[in-house]
Structure formats: C-alpha cells, structure tokens
Write a protein that holds these residues in place. Structure first.
Motif, PDB file in Angstrom:
ATOM      1  N   GLU A   2     -20.280 -92.961  53.307  1.00  0.00           N
ATOM      2  CA  GLU A   2     -20.531 -93.668  51.870  1.00  0.00           C
ATOM      3  C   GLU A   2     -21.370 -93.203  50.972  1.00  0.00           C
ATOM      4  OE1 GLU A   2     -20.523 -97.893  53.594  1.00  0.00           O
ATOM      5  OE2 GLU A   2     -18.092 -97.737  53.939  1.00  0.00           O
ATOM      6  N   PHE A   3     -22.737 -92.682  51.317  1.00  0.00           N
ATOM      7  CA  PHE A   3     -24.057 -93.157  50.999  1.00  0.00           C
ATOM      8  C   PHE A   3     -24.107 -90.912  50.063  1.00  0.00           C
ATOM      9  CE2 PHE A   3     -26.273 -95.956  52.477  1.00  0.00           C
ATOM     10  CZ  PHE A   3     -26.181 -96.492  51.924  1.00  0.00           C
ATOM     11  N   GLY A   4     -23.166 -90.423  50.749  1.00  0.00           N
ATOM     12  CA  GLY A   4     -22.589 -89.363  49.849  1.00  0.00           C
ATOM     13  C   GLY A   4     -23.251 -88.335  50.966  1.00  0.00           C
ATOM     14  N   MET A   5     -24.129 -88.420  51.968  1.00  0.00           N
ATOM     15  CA  MET A   5     -25.374 -87.739  52.435  1.00  0.00           C
ATOM     16  C   MET A   5     -25.072 -86.518  53.139  1.00  0.00           C
ATOM     17  SD  MET A   5     -26.333 -90.892  55.197  1.00  0.00           S
ATOM     18  CE  MET A   5     -27.638 -89.940  56.089  1.00  0.00           C
ATOM     19  N   LEU A   6     -25.816 -85.720  52.841  1.00  0.00           N
ATOM     20  CA  LEU A   6     -25.666 -84.144  53.700  1.00  0.00           C
ATOM     21  C   LEU A   6     -26.267 -84.238  54.864  1.00  0.00           C
ATOM     22  CD1 LEU A   6     -26.108 -81.095  54.093  1.00  0.00           C
ATOM     23  CD2 LEU A   6     -28.050 -81.496  53.345  1.00  0.00           C
ATOM     24  N   VAL A   7     -25.384 -83.837  56.103  1.00  0.00           N
ATOM     25  CA  VAL A   7     -25.317 -84.683  57.447  1.00  0.00           C
ATOM     26  C   VAL A   7     -24.823 -83.199  57.811  1.00  0.00           C
ATOM     27  CG1 VAL A   7     -24.726 -86.254  59.601  1.00  0.00           C
ATOM     28  CG2 VAL A   7     -24.659 -87.675  57.123  1.00  0.00           C
ATOM     29  N   ASP A  15     -29.181 -69.985  58.239  1.00  0.00           N
ATOM     30  CA  ASP A  15     -28.993 -70.067  56.842  1.00  0.00           C
ATOM     31  C   ASP A  15     -28.309 -70.332  56.056  1.00  0.00           C
ATOM     32  OD1 ASP A  15     -31.263 -67.835  57.029  1.00  0.00           O
ATOM     33  OD2 ASP A  15     -29.730 -65.707  57.156  1.00  0.00           O
ATOM     34  N   GLY A  16     -26.759 -70.219  56.274  1.00  0.00           N
ATOM     35  CA  GLY A  16     -26.140 -72.019  55.410  1.00  0.00           C
ATOM     36  C   GLY A  16     -26.368 -72.646  55.204  1.00  0.00           C
ATOM     37  N   ILE A  17     -26.755 -73.595  56.668  1.00  0.00           N
ATOM     38  CA  ILE A  17     -27.178 -74.641  56.692  1.00  0.00           C
ATOM     39  C   ILE A  17     -29.075 -74.658  55.317  1.00  0.00           C
ATOM     40  CG2 ILE A  17     -28.674 -77.421  57.789  1.00  0.00           C
ATOM     41  CD1 ILE A  17     -26.948 -76.207  60.400  1.00  0.00           C
ATOM     42  N   GLY A  18     -29.480 -73.909  55.770  1.00  0.00           N
ATOM     43  CA  GLY A  18     -30.883 -73.494  54.562  1.00  0.00           C
ATOM     44  C   GLY A  18     -30.404 -73.608  53.367  1.00  0.00           C
ATOM     45  N   ASP A  19     -29.525 -73.077  52.586  1.00  0.00           N
ATOM     46  CA  ASP A  19     -28.761 -72.699  51.328  1.00  0.00           C
ATOM     47  C   ASP A  19     -28.177 -75.218  51.066  1.00  0.00           C
ATOM     48  OD1 ASP A  19     -29.593 -70.164  51.188  1.00  0.00           O
ATOM     49  OD2 ASP A  19     -27.334 -69.158  51.976  1.00  0.00           O
ATOM     50  N   GLU A  20     -27.882 -75.650  52.112  1.00  0.00           N
ATOM     51  CA  GLU A  20     -27.255 -76.878  51.378  1.00  0.00           C
ATOM     52  C   GLU A  20     -29.061 -77.315  50.964  1.00  0.00           C
ATOM     53  OE1 GLU A  20     -23.096 -77.047  54.623  1.00  0.00           O
ATOM     54  OE2 GLU A  20     -25.225 -77.290  55.155  1.00  0.00           O
ATOM     55  N   LEU A  21     -30.152 -76.889  51.836  1.00  0.00           N
ATOM     56  CA  LEU A  21     -30.890 -77.726  52.071  1.00  0.00           C
ATOM     57  C   LEU A  21     -31.196 -77.433  50.669  1.00  0.00           C
ATOM     58  CD1 LEU A  21     -32.536 -80.066  53.693  1.00  0.00           C
ATOM     59  CD2 LEU A  21     -33.786 -78.041  54.650  1.00  0.00           C
ATOM     60  N   ASP A  22     -31.723 -75.939  50.273  1.00  0.00           N
ATOM     61  CA  ASP A  22     -32.100 -75.984  48.672  1.00  0.00           C
ATOM     62  C   ASP A  22     -31.533 -76.418  47.985  1.00  0.00           C
ATOM     63  OD1 ASP A  22     -33.423 -73.735  50.053  1.00  0.00           O
ATOM     64  OD2 ASP A  22     -32.126 -71.617  49.761  1.00  0.00           O
ATOM     65  N   ALA A  23     -29.911 -76.299  47.922  1.00  0.00           N
ATOM     66  CA  ALA A  23     -28.611 -76.869  46.858  1.00  0.00           C
ATOM     67  C   ALA A  23     -29.139 -78.793  46.748  1.00  0.00           C
ATOM     68  CB  ALA A  23     -26.947 -77.279  47.162  1.00  0.00           C
ATOM     69  N   PHE A  24     -29.914 -79.186  47.907  1.00  0.00           N
ATOM     70  CA  PHE A  24     -29.593 -81.068  47.839  1.00  0.00           C
ATOM     71  C   PHE A  24     -31.092 -80.927  47.056  1.00  0.00           C
ATOM     72  CE2 PHE A  24     -32.540 -83.858  50.611  1.00  0.00           C
ATOM     73  CZ  PHE A  24     -31.236 -84.759  49.540  1.00  0.00           C
ATOM     74  N   ILE A  25     -31.864 -80.131  47.554  1.00  0.00           N
ATOM     75  CA  ILE A  25     -33.544 -80.199  46.994  1.00  0.00           C
ATOM     76  C   ILE A  25     -33.607 -79.844  45.406  1.00  0.00           C
ATOM     77  CG2 ILE A  25     -35.536 -79.151  47.048  1.00  0.00           C
ATOM     78  CD1 ILE A  25     -35.157 -78.627  49.471  1.00  0.00           C
ATOM     79  N   ARG A  61     -39.136 -73.979  55.201  1.00  0.00           N
ATOM     80  CA  ARG A  61     -38.406 -73.856  53.612  1.00  0.00           C
ATOM     81  C   ARG A  61     -38.516 -75.340  52.725  1.00  0.00           C
ATOM     82  NH1 ARG A  61     -31.991 -70.891  54.253  1.00  0.00           N
ATOM     83  NH2 ARG A  61     -31.828 -70.645  51.642  1.00  0.00           N
ATOM     84  N   VAL A  62     -38.748 -76.117  52.780  1.00  0.00           N
ATOM     85  CA  VAL A  62     -39.147 -77.340  52.118  1.00  0.00           C
ATOM     86  C   VAL A  62     -40.227 -77.540  52.112  1.00  0.00           C
ATOM     87  CG1 VAL A  62     -39.339 -80.264  52.416  1.00  0.00           C
ATOM     88  CG2 VAL A  62     -37.391 -79.010  53.906  1.00  0.00           C
ATOM     89  N   ARG A  63     -41.259 -76.886  52.625  1.00  0.00           N
ATOM     90  CA  ARG A  63     -41.890 -76.476  52.208  1.00  0.00           C
ATOM     91  C   ARG A  63     -42.244 -75.888  50.961  1.00  0.00           C
ATOM     92  NH1 ARG A  63     -45.785 -72.816  55.973  1.00  0.00           N
ATOM     93  NH2 ARG A  63     -44.279 -71.148  54.592  1.00  0.00           N
TER      94      ARG A  63
END
Length: 329
Positions: free
Chosen positions: A220-225, A237-247, A289-291
């Motif tokens: 419902e919140f549209g979260m990245l999970v 690497d693929g999850i990192g790309d998703e994280l980059d898009a979120f950020i 990657r977040v840093r």
C-alpha cells in the motif's frame, strides 16, 4: 549538549609507528555551550540508551547497553578518516512511575539530533531498541523543517536494513502505544499529518517473521522491499540500482540498520536473532552505496543486546559498519 559525556569506553592499543592512530585516540567529547560553535563539523556519535520499545514489543531486553558496547568495539579500529569525530553522549531512557519513559527519550533524541544536524555534523545514533527510529527521523525532520523556511516539503528517504518492517499500527497495540515494532508506521502517520511524502525502503526483510498484513501495508505504501533470500552476491548490483533509483527521488537519506538483519551466527547479540539474515559483506556494500549517494544525513544502528553477544561479534559488526559509513565517499 551540556550533559556529562563518559569517555571511558574510548580506550585501546597505541602503536609507536607514526600515522597509526585509532578511533580512541582521535575522538573527543562534543564541546558544550559557546565552544560548540567553534567545533568543526564532523562525525558525531550519539547514544540512545533505551530498550523500553523492545520490552513493549515482548522482545528480550538489554539493548539499552548497546551504545557503550558499540563504542568499546569501535575504539580500537584504525583511523582512516579526514573529518573530526565527537562523542555527543547519551540520551538515557528514565522511567517515571508507571511511565517507562520511551516517548520522552525519543523526544530528547530528536532535539539532540536536530542540534547536531544544525551544526553541520553527521549524526550516528547508537541504539538502543529500534524505537530509536522515530526519534532519529523526528530530529532530521525538525532540522529540515527549520531549514526549509516555507519551501516545498522535504522528501526524506528512509532506508531500513532490517529483518522486520516495524510497520505495526500503534493504535492496534496494547495500550495503543508505540514500540520497537511501530516506528515506521508512526513516521508514516506523521508524514501524512505534515503533508510530506513517505518514502520507505526495507531491505533484508524475513517473510517468515513478518505477517501477511505487514507485507500488504508495504504494498500500500509503494515501498521498495527486498527479502533476505533475494540479497545475494549475484543480485547485489541489480538491487543497488533499485536503491539508486529510490535515492534519486529523495532530498536526504536516513539510513537505519537493525542489526538483526545479520545472520544469528554473525550477530547473536540482538533482541531477535535471524535464522537466515543477510551477511555482513553484502550488507556493507548496500550501506556504502547509500553513503556514496552524497545524500546521507543521519545513520542509526539498533537492537545490539550485549548480554547475548558471543565474543562481541555483533558489536564488532556494528563498529565495522560505522567505520565504513563514515569514511569519505
């Protein structure tokens, strides 16, 4: 910031060779009063000595001892940083009669974190139960609200490395109170009250330890999970790309790490050990990657329970993560 700061955990080896400093030789107590204005911006460690939320959540208590254990584990690590490092002391949860003091501790944490952010520091909050998250986020929100001065609502991206969503509705809990299992639901409610967007990613979640209702809320919140078993060397690497898009869709990032995201063999000293978990080498790569996004505003680590920590494994993992997260990108 006028509370007395206990520097006794900061002790360790001293090597005779030049350029051989360790954390305990560099970190200083955060200056108070008028001297604080002259302190250079740097890394500021702030303890949250509270596990009232864990008790409310029927977990095994002991996380209030986490901040000291993390400091002791961090003290002897080699210093490879350019920034200054400060110990900003602890926010301590003080029960008052029938009140366990959790909400007061969260409020004081928010005030202390906001002041550190206002001074230009990177706050690294040492938990404590995961109820720390509501106080940490509130401090960042207060800082950004003060800085916005009528501009558009800030978009805070929450990245939670955790085996649990911690999205339970506090209104459906006993006594309708928050706990270590409710902070992100509370943040979502606060975002709605303020008219702010709620952006939340949870990586490492265990389907076996989160109900279908919680997965539905996440949808419902549209979260990245991403579940624990999905995070592998091949998928990273693929999850990192998703994280980059979120950020990319966020103004600032709040990174919160519940140490129970690690396997129990790597992190036995937590409130709820994980049967599966995400190994430290993989977790560290996501955190770094977040840093490296240059949007990281505040970090906290939660749920270290020193009384169950075999050979200090969990404290050492926490110290390693802090060491990596505070290196210059």
């Amino acid at each position: 910031m006028s509370e007395w700061i206990d520097m006794s955990p900061w002790a360790g080896r001293e090597d005779p060779e030049p350029n051989s400093l360790r954390w305990h030789q560099v970190i200083e107590p955060l200056p108070a009063g008028s001297r604080a204005a002259n302190a250079p911006a740097g890394i500021a460690l702030l303890g949250f000595a509270c596990d009232a939320g864990v008790a409310r959540n029927h977990g095994r208590i002991g996380a209030a001892g986490g901040p000291r254990a993390i400091r002791k584990a961090l003290a002897n690590l080699a210093w490879h940083h350019g920034a200054s490092a400060f110990d900003a002391g602890d926010v301590v949860c003080h029960p008052h009669g029938s009140d366990d003091g959790m909400e007061s501790a969260q409020s004081r944490l928010a005030g202390r974190a906001a002041a550190l952010l206002d001074a230009g520091h990177l706050p690294v909050v040492l938990g404590g139960g995961h109820e720390v998250a509501y106080g940490s986020w509130s401090g960042l929100a207060r800082h950004l609200e003060n800085a916005a001065s009528g501009k558009t609502a800030p978009v805070i991206g929450i990245i939670n490395l955790d085996a649990h969503f911690d999205l339970r509705n506090p209104l459906l809990t006993p006594g309708q109170r928050g706990s270590s299992g409710t902070p992100f639901a509370q943040i979502a409610d606060e975002c709605e009250r303020r008219g702010w967007p709620f952006r939340y990613a949870c990586l490492g979640v265990s389907r076996a330890n989160n109900t279908a209702a919680l997965f539905e809320r996440a949808t419902e919140f549209g979260m990245l999970v991403r579940e624990d078993h999905e995070i592998t060397a091949a998928s990273l690497d693929g999850i990192g790309d998703e994280l980059d898009a979120f950020i990319a869709d966020c103004d600032r990032i709040y990174l919160t790490i519940d140490l129970d995201v690690l396997p129990a063999s790597e992190a036995p000293g937590v409130s709820a050990p994980a049967a599966h978990g995400v190994s430290l080498p993989l977790l560290e790569r996501l955190a770094v990657r977040v840093r490296d996004s240059h949007k990281l505003a505040l970090v906290d680590l939660a749920e270290l329970n020193p009384g169950f920590d075999i050979d200090g494994r969990t404290a050492k993992a926490a110290a390693r993560l802090i060491h990596q997260l505070t290196l210059a990108p």
